[in-house]
Design a protein around this motif. Sequence first.
Motif, PDB file in Angstrom:
ATOM      1  N   GLU A 243     -90.605 -54.481  -5.733  1.00 23.99           N
ATOM      2  CA  GLU A 243     -90.070 -54.620  -4.370  1.00 23.99           C
ATOM      3  C   GLU A 243     -91.185 -54.822  -3.355  1.00 23.99           C
ATOM      4  O   GLU A 243     -90.996 -55.490  -2.344  1.00 23.99           O
ATOM      5  CB  GLU A 243     -89.246 -53.382  -4.016  1.00 23.99           C
ATOM      6  CG  GLU A 243     -88.471 -53.513  -2.707  1.00 23.99           C
ATOM      7  CD  GLU A 243     -87.570 -52.331  -2.443  1.00 23.99           C
ATOM      8  OE1 GLU A 243     -86.773 -52.412  -1.496  1.00 23.99           O
ATOM      9  OE2 GLU A 243     -87.673 -51.315  -3.176  1.00 23.99           O
ATOM     10  N   ASP A 262     -88.340 -50.144  -9.073  1.00 25.50           N
ATOM     11  CA  ASP A 262     -88.129 -51.054  -7.940  1.00 25.50           C
ATOM     12  C   ASP A 262     -88.405 -52.508  -8.313  1.00 25.50           C
ATOM     13  O   ASP A 262     -89.328 -53.151  -7.801  1.00 25.50           O
ATOM     14  CB  ASP A 262     -89.002 -50.642  -6.743  1.00 25.50           C
ATOM     15  CG  ASP A 262     -88.692 -49.235  -6.261  1.00 25.50           C
ATOM     16  OD1 ASP A 262     -87.508 -48.861  -6.297  1.00 25.50           O
ATOM     17  OD2 ASP A 262     -89.626 -48.525  -5.858  1.00 25.50           O
ATOM     18  N   LYS A 284     -83.715 -49.658  -9.434  1.00 31.02           N
ATOM     19  CA  LYS A 284     -84.555 -48.484  -9.176  1.00 31.02           C
ATOM     20  C   LYS A 284     -85.535 -48.238 -10.319  1.00 31.02           C
ATOM     21  O   LYS A 284     -86.638 -47.751 -10.124  1.00 31.02           O
ATOM     22  CB  LYS A 284     -83.684 -47.248  -8.952  1.00 31.02           C
ATOM     23  CG  LYS A 284     -82.900 -47.292  -7.641  1.00 31.02           C
ATOM     24  CD  LYS A 284     -83.852 -47.386  -6.448  1.00 31.02           C
ATOM     25  CE  LYS A 284     -83.100 -47.430  -5.125  1.00 31.02           C
ATOM     26  NZ  LYS A 284     -84.017 -47.623  -3.975  1.00 31.02           N
TER      27      LYS A 284
END
Length: 617
Positions: A243, A262, A284
Amino acid sequence: MEEKKLDVNSIIGFVLIFGILIFMFYQNKPTPEEIEAEKAKQEQVEAEKKTEETSTAVAAPSEKPINLQDSTSVADYKSTIGAFGFTQATEGNTILENDFIYLKISNKGGQVVEAKMKTFVTYDSIPVHLVKDGNASFGLDFTTSDNRVLNTKDLFFEPSISKSGDNQVLSMKAKIAPDRYLEYRYEMKPSDYLVDFTIRSQGLNGAINSSKPVSLQWKQKGIRHNKSIDYENRYTRLTYNHEDGKISKLSEGSDDEETEEDIKWLSYRQHFFSSILATQTPFKSAELTSVNLVNDENKDKAFTKEYYSEAPLAMQGGELSYNMHWYYGPTDVAVLSEYKELGLVESIPFGWGIFGWINRYVFTPFFGMLSGFLPFGIAVIVMTILVRLLMSPVTYKSYLSQAKMKVLKPEITELGEKYKDNAMKKQQETMKLYNKAGVSPMAGCIPAVIQLPIFYALFMFFPTSFALRQKSFLWAEDLSSYDTIAKLPFEIPFYGDHVSLFPILASIAIFFYMMMTTGQNMQTQPGMPNMKFIMYLSPLLMLFFFNNYASGLSLYYFVSNLITIFIMLAIKKFIINEDKIHAQIQENKKKPKKENKFQKKMREVMENAEAQKKNKR
């Protein structure tokens, strides 16, 4: 031995047997009345079967949990699905296609079971497939409220095709009831490799056990596309984007697995083609695995690597809602750059640091410009010439340093003879000579260091340049693969079962280049390795190493070394005068340069070492 022939009696026998078979066929042919009766009977059986299936779908749940992944019979499958309440759709496939890609989505699992490139073929002229014949699977693994384990790849989805402007929309729903379902939604644009993919549920709150995670599972084997599977496998890799923008990779040469956090997208790269799953809601965590399938035991080598990813999906209010994208297409910077918001272009292995920056922002667009109006092989040569001319000042500095060392060679040899029994003293006196003459032995190394980013960037450019794929030049059929002038009836370890000409030419060129540079200063510096051995070993290693590499890369090295040789000959003949260099060195000796900090430190270290040696004596 007597030859067996068909005589007249045998022929008559075969004719009689054939006639009897025809007679029996017509004698046993059913009458129209019998056909109608059989048809009515079949319709009655199908009606009873449908009634039985409907009753099974609303039956009470069984107390014994069943894992569909371990089911071995249709009966177990029907029992489990029916117990949970999913309606049982039928087998079948739905086709989505545009100008670029062809996708076949199966009712079973609602997943892509075939992904074909419509404008590309493999090395043996077969359409490029990324998904075919069960090499890939995609599904969600979840636990029901009564603790039954289900996977969507075992469920039947009901397809529904519609339009959204010019886009094709396919809705695949696994239903419990008309308003309770799990949906996969595919949306394909007319001319695009990217397919929007949505996972969502409606009315499943309470039906899925929220205390246990819903797990996304994606497995795929990389299908071989190139002539050299070993070379292709070297650039076949699982890459993923965090991310925060960080790009990570699993090992390209061995089995590897990681647990990461992420994740924004996962790329199953197959050298020049990629299957990518991108999500707008980052995973996640994800468990990632890559298994190398290319080995000596695997003789046919139909696959390169097997990838597997598993990531939990978060549920909001007991429901699923994820907006994703599937990319099935070329690993081409020109194509992947169009998806800036997803950052898919980062999946291309440009190289790390400054090397990757040069490859991506200098060589890739520059070669794209040249190949826009030149044949691809000529574009490689022109780019090589321009790069070498650009680096010619560095080449001049390097050769000037070598010429100075050559002039000093007699004096260095004299010092070697004078202090042959005292290596430390010989080194000290040699350094003093360098300082007096204003010559630095490191001056020849600095140009090589300066050129290193250029060489490495080009080394990464040729194997990853999609523009070179299946482009021919001279005897090379494909500049992105090795050229072949002879096939060997056996395989030579580390070399292969073929002979490539471009690596031979490149090895010869680099040998003469080393003769001109290393050869003239061979063994002049104490403590240096055997340069003569290196001079012979380097071209040989290049010959073996590049025999299976892209012919475009070997072409570059051949032309590059050839140009460097001509530049150095021109410098020697028209620019550098060794007599003038010798006169300048003698002038420098009369007014030696002041020692810099490094030279001073080195001299002090050597003098201290010499003093300690004398004290020990």
